[in-house]
Design a protein around this motif. Structure first.
Motif, PDB file in Angstrom:
ATOM      1  N   ASP A 285      -0.311  41.468  77.976  1.00 47.95           N
ATOM      2  CA  ASP A 285       0.923  42.153  77.619  1.00 47.95           C
ATOM      3  C   ASP A 285       1.736  42.337  78.903  1.00 47.95           C
ATOM      4  OD1 ASP A 285       2.955  43.874  76.923  1.00 47.95           O
ATOM      5  OD2 ASP A 285       1.692  45.190  75.707  1.00 47.95           O
ATOM      6  N   PRO A 286       2.975  41.834  78.961  1.00 42.46           N
ATOM      7  CA  PRO A 286       3.758  41.951  80.192  1.00 42.46           C
ATOM      8  C   PRO A 286       3.894  43.376  80.704  1.00 42.46           C
ATOM      9  CG  PRO A 286       4.820  40.444  78.671  1.00 42.46           C
ATOM     10  CD  PRO A 286       3.682  41.077  77.923  1.00 42.46           C
ATOM     11  N   GLU A 287       3.865  44.355  79.807  1.00 41.21           N
ATOM     12  CA  GLU A 287       3.992  45.745  80.243  1.00 41.21           C
ATOM     13  C   GLU A 287       2.808  46.186  81.089  1.00 41.21           C
ATOM     14  OE1 GLU A 287       4.651  48.238  76.920  1.00 41.21           O
ATOM     15  OE2 GLU A 287       6.614  47.376  76.414  1.00 41.21           O
ATOM     16  N   ASN A 288       1.683  45.469  80.991  1.00 40.82           N
ATOM     17  CA  ASN A 288       0.501  45.836  81.766  1.00 40.82           C
ATOM     18  C   ASN A 288       0.506  45.259  83.175  1.00 40.82           C
ATOM     19  OD1 ASN A 288      -0.578  47.305  79.662  1.00 40.82           O
ATOM     20  ND2 ASN A 288      -1.815  45.624  78.879  1.00 40.82           N
ATOM     21  N   ILE A 289       1.442  44.343  83.449  1.00 45.08           N
ATOM     22  CA  ILE A 289       1.444  43.696  84.758  1.00 45.08           C
ATOM     23  C   ILE A 289       1.764  44.698  85.855  1.00 45.08           C
ATOM     24  CG2 ILE A 289       2.607  41.969  86.188  1.00 45.08           C
ATOM     25  CD1 ILE A 289       2.908  40.254  83.727  1.00 45.08           C
ATOM     26  N   LEU A 290       2.797  45.498  85.666  1.00 47.86           N
ATOM     27  CA  LEU A 290       3.184  46.454  86.700  1.00 47.86           C
ATOM     28  C   LEU A 290       2.094  47.493  86.926  1.00 47.86           C
ATOM     29  CD1 LEU A 290       5.363  47.299  88.666  1.00 47.86           C
ATOM     30  CD2 LEU A 290       6.459  48.619  86.855  1.00 47.86           C
ATOM     31  N   ARG A 291       1.289  47.764  85.916  1.00 47.57           N
ATOM     32  CA  ARG A 291       0.214  48.750  86.073  1.00 47.57           C
ATOM     33  C   ARG A 291      -0.871  48.255  87.017  1.00 47.57           C
ATOM     34  NH1 ARG A 291      -0.339  49.871  79.559  1.00 47.57           N
ATOM     35  NH2 ARG A 291       1.783  50.686  79.259  1.00 47.57           N
ATOM     36  N   ALA A 292      -0.914  46.947  87.253  1.00 42.31           N
ATOM     37  CA  ALA A 292      -1.881  46.395  88.200  1.00 42.31           C
ATOM     38  C   ALA A 292      -1.406  46.561  89.645  1.00 42.31           C
ATOM     39  CB  ALA A 292      -2.132  44.928  87.901  1.00 42.31           C
ATOM     40  N   TYR A 293      -0.198  47.067  89.816  1.00 48.82           N
ATOM     41  CA  TYR A 293       0.363  47.337  91.140  1.00 48.82           C
ATOM     42  C   TYR A 293       0.705  48.829  91.226  1.00 48.82           C
ATOM     43  CZ  TYR A 293       1.072  42.257  91.399  1.00 48.82           C
ATOM     44  OH  TYR A 293       0.895  40.888  91.401  1.00 48.82           O
ATOM     45  N   PRO A 294      -0.299  49.700  91.275  1.00 50.01           N
ATOM     46  CA  PRO A 294      -0.014  51.136  91.208  1.00 50.01           C
ATOM     47  C   PRO A 294       0.896  51.635  92.318  1.00 50.01           C
ATOM     48  CG  PRO A 294      -2.299  50.722  91.858  1.00 50.01           C
ATOM     49  CD  PRO A 294      -1.736  49.431  91.395  1.00 50.01           C
ATOM     50  N   ASP A 295       0.822  51.027  93.507  1.00 56.01           N
ATOM     51  CA  ASP A 295       1.709  51.443  94.592  1.00 56.01           C
ATOM     52  C   ASP A 295       3.160  51.095  94.281  1.00 56.01           C
ATOM     53  OD1 ASP A 295       0.753  48.806  94.686  1.00 56.01           O
ATOM     54  OD2 ASP A 295       1.444  48.570  96.760  1.00 56.01           O
ATOM     55  N   LEU A 296       3.370  49.949  93.621  1.00 51.87           N
ATOM     56  CA  LEU A 296       4.730  49.565  93.240  1.00 51.87           C
ATOM     57  C   LEU A 296       5.190  50.319  91.999  1.00 51.87           C
ATOM     58  CD1 LEU A 296       4.633  45.694  93.795  1.00 51.87           C
ATOM     59  CD2 LEU A 296       4.981  47.541  95.447  1.00 51.87           C
ATOM     60  N   LEU A 297       4.247  50.645  91.135  1.00 51.24           N
ATOM     61  CA  LEU A 297       4.586  51.384  89.917  1.00 51.24           C
ATOM     62  C   LEU A 297       5.194  52.734  90.260  1.00 51.24           C
ATOM     63  CD1 LEU A 297       4.502  51.670  86.836  1.00 51.24           C
ATOM     64  CD2 LEU A 297       2.154  52.506  87.054  1.00 51.24           C
ATOM     65  N   ALA A 298       4.664  53.380  91.295  1.00 53.93           N
ATOM     66  CA  ALA A 298       5.193  54.692  91.695  1.00 53.93           C
ATOM     67  C   ALA A 298       6.640  54.576  92.156  1.00 53.93           C
ATOM     68  CB  ALA A 298       4.323  55.279  92.801  1.00 53.93           C
ATOM     69  N   VAL A 299       6.959  53.510  92.855  1.00 55.99           N
ATOM     70  CA  VAL A 299       8.337  53.304  93.321  1.00 55.99           C
ATOM     71  C   VAL A 299       9.239  52.924  92.151  1.00 55.99           C
ATOM     72  CG1 VAL A 299       9.813  51.940  94.854  1.00 55.99           C
ATOM     73  CG2 VAL A 299       7.524  52.625  95.597  1.00 55.99           C
ATOM     74  N   ALA A 300       8.696  52.131  91.222  1.00 58.13           N
ATOM     75  CA  ALA A 300       9.489  51.647  90.092  1.00 58.13           C
ATOM     76  C   ALA A 300       9.919  52.769  89.153  1.00 58.13           C
ATOM     77  CB  ALA A 300       8.699  50.595  89.317  1.00 58.13           C
ATOM     78  N   GLU A 301       9.303  53.929  89.266  1.00 60.24           N
ATOM     79  CA  GLU A 301       9.717  55.053  88.423  1.00 60.24           C
ATOM     80  C   GLU A 301      11.153  55.482  88.694  1.00 60.24           C
ATOM     81  OE1 GLU A 301       6.843  58.099  89.043  1.00 60.24           O
ATOM     82  OE2 GLU A 301       5.258  57.094  87.886  1.00 60.24           O
ATOM     83  N   ASP A 302      11.693  55.115  89.873  1.00 59.79           N
ATOM     84  CA  ASP A 302      13.074  55.453  90.210  1.00 59.79           C
ATOM     85  C   ASP A 302      14.057  54.374  89.770  1.00 59.79           C
ATOM     86  OD1 ASP A 302      12.237  57.821  91.422  1.00 59.79           O
ATOM     87  OD2 ASP A 302      11.920  56.848  93.358  1.00 59.79           O
ATOM     88  N   CYS A 303      13.557  53.320  89.125  1.00 59.54           N
ATOM     89  CA  CYS A 303      14.438  52.260  88.646  1.00 59.54           C
ATOM     90  C   CYS A 303      15.215  52.727  87.420  1.00 59.54           C
ATOM     91  CB  CYS A 303      13.630  51.018  88.283  1.00 59.54           C
ATOM     92  SG  CYS A 303      12.942  50.130  89.693  1.00 59.54           S
ATOM     93  N   PRO A 304      16.397  52.165  87.186  1.00 53.73           N
ATOM     94  CA  PRO A 304      17.135  52.521  85.967  1.00 53.73           C
ATOM     95  C   PRO A 304      16.381  52.071  84.724  1.00 53.73           C
ATOM     96  CG  PRO A 304      18.165  50.667  87.094  1.00 53.73           C
ATOM     97  CD  PRO A 304      17.109  51.191  88.016  1.00 53.73           C
ATOM     98  N   ARG A 305      16.667  52.700  83.624  1.00 56.12           N
ATOM     99  CA  ARG A 305      15.979  52.388  82.376  1.00 56.12           C
ATOM    100  C   ARG A 305      16.221  50.927  81.978  1.00 56.12           C
ATOM    101  NH1 ARG A 305      16.534  55.876  76.730  1.00 56.12           N
ATOM    102  NH2 ARG A 305      14.890  54.744  75.572  1.00 56.12           N
ATOM    103  N   GLY A 306      15.136  50.234  81.580  1.00 54.98           N
ATOM    104  CA  GLY A 306      15.246  48.842  81.177  1.00 54.98           C
ATOM    105  C   GLY A 306      15.276  47.866  82.330  1.00 54.98           C
ATOM    106  N   CYS A 307      14.974  48.316  83.530  1.00 57.02           N
ATOM    107  CA  CYS A 307      14.999  47.444  84.703  1.00 57.02           C
ATOM    108  C   CYS A 307      13.928  46.362  84.561  1.00 57.02           C
ATOM    109  CB  CYS A 307      14.768  48.264  85.968  1.00 57.02           C
ATOM    110  SG  CYS A 307      14.783  47.284  87.496  1.00 57.02           S
ATOM    111  N   THR A 308      14.298  45.124  84.876  1.00 57.06           N
ATOM    112  CA  THR A 308      13.348  44.019  84.803  1.00 57.06           C
ATOM    113  C   THR A 308      12.526  43.879  86.076  1.00 57.06           C
ATOM    114  OG1 THR A 308      14.962  42.432  85.659  1.00 57.06           O
ATOM    115  CG2 THR A 308      14.889  42.755  83.255  1.00 57.06           C
ATOM    116  N   HIS A 309      12.942  44.551  87.160  1.00 55.84           N
ATOM    117  CA  HIS A 309      12.266  44.516  88.462  1.00 55.84           C
ATOM    118  C   HIS A 309      12.305  43.126  89.092  1.00 55.84           C
ATOM    119  CE1 HIS A 309      10.942  48.430  87.160  1.00 55.84           C
ATOM    120  NE2 HIS A 309      10.171  47.916  86.214  1.00 55.84           N
ATOM    121  N   LEU A 310      13.182  42.261  88.611  1.00 49.58           N
ATOM    122  CA  LEU A 310      13.324  40.929  89.180  1.00 49.58           C
ATOM    123  C   LEU A 310      14.293  40.968  90.369  1.00 49.58           C
ATOM    124  CD1 LEU A 310      13.454  38.825  85.891  1.00 49.58           C
ATOM    125  CD2 LEU A 310      11.532  39.091  87.470  1.00 49.58           C
ATOM    126  N   PRO A 311      14.335  39.920  91.179  1.00 51.39           N
ATOM    127  CA  PRO A 311      15.192  39.948  92.369  1.00 51.39           C
ATOM    128  C   PRO A 311      16.662  40.224  92.079  1.00 51.39           C
ATOM    129  CG  PRO A 311      13.638  38.132  92.507  1.00 51.39           C
ATOM    130  CD  PRO A 311      13.496  38.704  91.135  1.00 51.39           C
TER     131      PRO A 311
END
Length: 348
Positions: A285-311
């Protein structure tokens, strides 16, 4: 005058279906049913390995009469994958004597399931191991060169399955592993062991195996089978070398087997898998990919809603952190490569 005087010999007799005698066939006339025997007398056994349709299972595990039994799967399980680590329900001859054969009639509920696909576009999963609670990723510091993105894929698959990851870096006498390990600096829960020709932390690794079922994974040629043989001397797993021209290891282990580890602190189970050069995540499940990067997941919490996190994602906190130098660019790039692969999946 007899009754024959009333019979016309030229007249053909008339018959109907009541005159036909049907020979009874109990099997043919028995109504079909989907009911299967309950097999309440089945024995629960650990699946140690499979070879050409024959399963080696361990019966009465941990008891004085513990024994290995050869078994086949029941017809009703023909579409059910049975893999190393499964807890199977076995009937028939479970004595383990030469020439005997049991039959697997059911699989107990699994606590975990490690899977892979042929590639990221293939959503047909290949079940590798069942009921493992740890994954030990074996990677070489050199010869062959470490592949951080392949290790990322192992970690995603492990965390998606609810399996705790560990890592062993071999051949540290050939190269400094620190530049490679910096890629995983944000994974505080990832325990790393370093091994060389002169120093192999077998006691420390063995201590981590006690009381667990640990699946060993790694690229071909990294020394995984050598490590398994050192931990389980009776394993006899084939070992190979790295091709000097291509820099690739040769596949030596061709099957997945479960081996008992016996250490000073207790026992555990080691599941050795064949070396791979790719590890598809089409089933994840693509939603589980970011969970494998817990250090990045913490930073991604400040992303706008619906952010794809792509370049090209606007106002992405991950991209801003890379620009500011607070996150390693290589680690964010690894995440973004995986996310880009799954961008067009139907459930994204």
């Amino acid at each position: 005058m007899s009754w024959l005087d009333d019979v016309d010999v030229d007249e053909e007799p008339e018959f109907d279906e009541t005159d036909v005698r049907v020979r009874p066939n109990p099997k043919a006339n028995r109504p079909r049913t989907k009911r299967r025997p309950a097999h309440e007398d089945a024995t629960v056994a650990r699946v140690l390995g499979v070879d050409r349709g024959r399963y080696t299972v361990l019966v009465d595990e941990g008891l004085p009469g513990e024994r290995e039994v050869s078994a086949v799967r029941a017809r009703e399980l023909r579409k059910t994958p049975i893999v190393t680590g499964d807890r199977a329900r076995v009937v028939g001859d479970t004595s383990g004597h030469e020439g005997t054969l049991g039959r697997i009639v059911g699989i107990e509920e699994r606590t975990s399931l490690l899977r892979r696909s042929a590639d990221d576009t293939d959503q047909v999963e290949r079940v590798i191991v069942a009921n493992a609670d740890q994954m030990l990723v074996v990677v070489a510091a050199a010869d062959p060169e470490p592949r951080p993105r392949l290790v990322d894929r192992y970690l995603v698959a492990a965390l998606d399955a609810g399996i705790r990851p560990l890592m062993v870096v071999t051949k540290t006498d050939l190269a400094d592993p620190d530049p490679f390990l910096e890629h995983f600096a944000g994974l505080e829960e990832l325990r790393v062991f370093r091994s060389s020709r002169d120093v192999a932390p077998l006691a420390e690794i063995g201590e981590a195996l006690v009381g667990h079922t640990t699946v060993f994974v790694g690229h071909s040629g990294v020394g995984k089978s050598t490590l398994v043989n050192a931990l389980v001397p009776s394993a006899g797993r084939a070992t190979g070398h790295v091709n000097e021209v291509t820099g690739r290891g040769r596949h030596t282990s061709s099957s997945t087997v479960s081996l008992r580890y016996e250490g000073e602190g207790g026992s555990g189970w080691v599941i050795d898998t064949p070396g791979v050069r790719s590890f598809g995540l089409g089933h994840v499940d693509p939603e589980n990919i970011l969970r494998a990067y817990p250090d990045l997941l913490a930073v991604a919490e400040d992303c706008p809603r619906g952010c794809t996190h792509l370049p090209d994602a606007p106002d992405c906190a991950l991209n801003e952190a890379v620009t500011a130098g607070s996150l390693p660019a290589g680690r964010v790039d690894s995440l973004q490569r995986l996310l880009a692969t799954f961008k067009d999946k139907q459930d994204w």
